[in-house]
Write an enzyme that holds these catalytic residues in place. Structure first.
Site, PDB file in Angstrom:
ATOM      1  N   TYR A 166       0.848  -1.191   0.000  1.00 19.98           N
ATOM      2  CA  TYR A 166       0.000   0.000   0.000  1.00 19.98           C
ATOM      3  C   TYR A 166       0.887   1.246   0.000  1.00 19.98           C
ATOM      4  O   TYR A 166       1.637   1.479   0.945  1.00 19.98           O
ATOM      5  CB  TYR A 166      -0.894  -0.049   1.239  1.00 19.98           C
ATOM      6  CG  TYR A 166      -1.851   1.102   1.445  1.00 19.98           C
ATOM      7  CD1 TYR A 166      -2.214   1.962   0.425  1.00 19.98           C
ATOM      8  CD2 TYR A 166      -2.427   1.304   2.701  1.00 19.98           C
ATOM      9  CE1 TYR A 166      -3.101   2.993   0.629  1.00 19.98           C
ATOM     10  CE2 TYR A 166      -3.332   2.337   2.919  1.00 19.98           C
ATOM     11  CZ  TYR A 166      -3.660   3.180   1.881  1.00 19.98           C
ATOM     12  OH  TYR A 166      -4.539   4.207   2.084  1.00 19.98           O
ATOM     13  N   LYS A 194      -1.510  -1.316  -4.008  1.00 16.79           N
ATOM     14  CA  LYS A 194      -2.561  -0.303  -3.899  1.00 16.79           C
ATOM     15  C   LYS A 194      -1.866   1.040  -4.021  1.00 16.79           C
ATOM     16  O   LYS A 194      -1.104   1.442  -3.129  1.00 16.79           O
ATOM     17  CB  LYS A 194      -3.298  -0.412  -2.562  1.00 16.79           C
ATOM     18  CG  LYS A 194      -4.357   0.682  -2.375  1.00 16.79           C
ATOM     19  CD  LYS A 194      -4.994   0.644  -1.002  1.00 16.79           C
ATOM     20  CE  LYS A 194      -5.989   1.801  -0.835  1.00 16.79           C
ATOM     21  NZ  LYS A 194      -6.579   1.835   0.524  1.00 16.79           N
TER      22      LYS A 194
END
Length: 368
Positions: A166, A194
């Site tokens: 992320y 992400k």
């Protein structure tokens, strides 16, 4: 799709239960390839009771409506789910609960990242032990580290199982540059990234065959259909899962995307999850309880949400109650947990009830 039965009631009845293990699909080892194909992943909200504990009944309903409306995965205890306000015990319990109740219907991705490599390792071990399908890992924040330190940090957690990295520099204070991702992409457990930096970065990765989910709801339509992203890890899908699925599954739809942008802008006017928590309370699907330091949006912004719901259509939002503005006094702000005290008489009665259940259960086991 059929609705999934809530598990909250069975958790409350007694801790002395020995159900037969459900050897469903979620107990099979998940591979990174199983995660790479997910198009709509919801960063699920964690609702609370007035004393600050998790409201598992409301949580189950939230997860269930995501499944019914086509979400393929949920992030448990992420930023939206307020993992940053949880103890690790709470965190792992919620991951395990989600797997136990919904793991055969949706991929459960536990946020077990930390700025401490030791904590990230320990939490990830526990998360996979309770059955999560994949881990979400952020780069070390606040204290930061060197690029070599980032690679070493991720190298310590990637061997444990499928992992999504992320990248959100606005929260961590440090970008994860392509050099780091390309280095750790050699691991078979890297499911993808992400990415919140923007669609140019998304395309940098997708051109190299690295799976990417947009971390920005306002950019996810273009990321998906113009820049090669697999899908989105979404906050907005907490509110309108069916429309977000349509945006990710049914091809380019600039008209729908434009229709949803005012809602998305409203959701991110303050740091997430402040607006989402406010909206879900206004929709009547969670209690208006906030764990500090989060507080609800002011009255004028709550009126704006009411108008957005009317414009998009109440039928597209989660829940069945009429959307309300709510008064300031309706909101409860929790700084510390305040469990209701149990007096001695109540403790004795509770213990006698537990003993009776245990005695009856033992009798049934002997008969078997």
């Amino acid at each position: 799709m059929a609705a999934v039965k809530s598990c909250s009631v069975c958790l409350r009845e007694s801790t002395l239960q020995f159900p037969r293990p459900n050897r469903g699909d979620h107990y099979k080892r998940t591979s990174a390839e199983d995660i790479k194909s997910l198009r709509l992943i919801t960063a699920i909200k964690t609702p609370y009771l007035p004393d600050g504990r998790f409201d598992l009944e409301a949580y189950d309903a939230l997860v269930n409506v995501q499944i019914v409306n086509g979400a393929e995965g949920v992030i448990v205890g992420g930023t939206t789910g307020e993992g940053q306000l949880m103890s690790w015990d709470e965190h792992i319990m919620l991951i395990g609960h989600t797997v136990n109740c919904f793991g055969s219907s949706v991929k459960v991705i536990g946020n077990t990242g930390s700025n401490s490599t030791r904590e990230a390792i320990h939490a990830t071990e526990q998360g996979f032990a309770v059955g999560m399908h994949a881990a979400l890992h952020i780069n070390p924040y606040y204290g930061k580290t060197s690029l070599e330190g980032m690679v070493s940090h991720f190298d310590c957690v990637l061997p444990m199982g499928p992992t999504i990295i992320y990248n959100v520099p606005s929260r961590t204070g440090q970008d994860i540059p392509p050099r780091v991702i390309h280095t750790i992409a050699q691991s078979p457990n890297l499911a993808g990234v992400k990415e919140c930096v923007g669609n140019d970065r998304v395309e940098q990765y997708t051109d190299k065959g690295i799976v990417v989910w947009s971390g920005n709801d306002d950019q996810c339509h273009d990321a998906r259909w113009s820049h090669g992203a697999t899908g989105v890890i979404s906050v907005t899908s907490n509110l309108i899962p069916g429309l977000m699925r349509k945006l990710m599954f049914e091809g380019k739809n600039s008209e729908l995307n434009s229709k949803l942008l005012p809602l998305i802008d409203w959701l991110f006017q303050e740091p997430n999850p402040i607006a989402l928590n406010t909206a879900l309370a206004q929709l009547g699907v969670v209690r208006p309880v906030f764990r500090l330091p989060y507080v609800p949006l002011p009255l004028a912004k709550r009126v704006e949400f009411l108008n957005l719901v009317k414009k998009i259509g109440r039928e597209n939002f989660v829940g069945e109650k009429n959307v309300q503005v709510l008064d300031d006094d309706d909101f409860i702000l929790i700084a510390r947990f305040k469990p209701k005290p149990v007096h001695a008489k109540g403790r004795i009665a509770l213990w006698q009830k537990v003993e009776k259940k245990a005695y009856n259960l033992c009798g049934k086991l002997i008969e078997l």
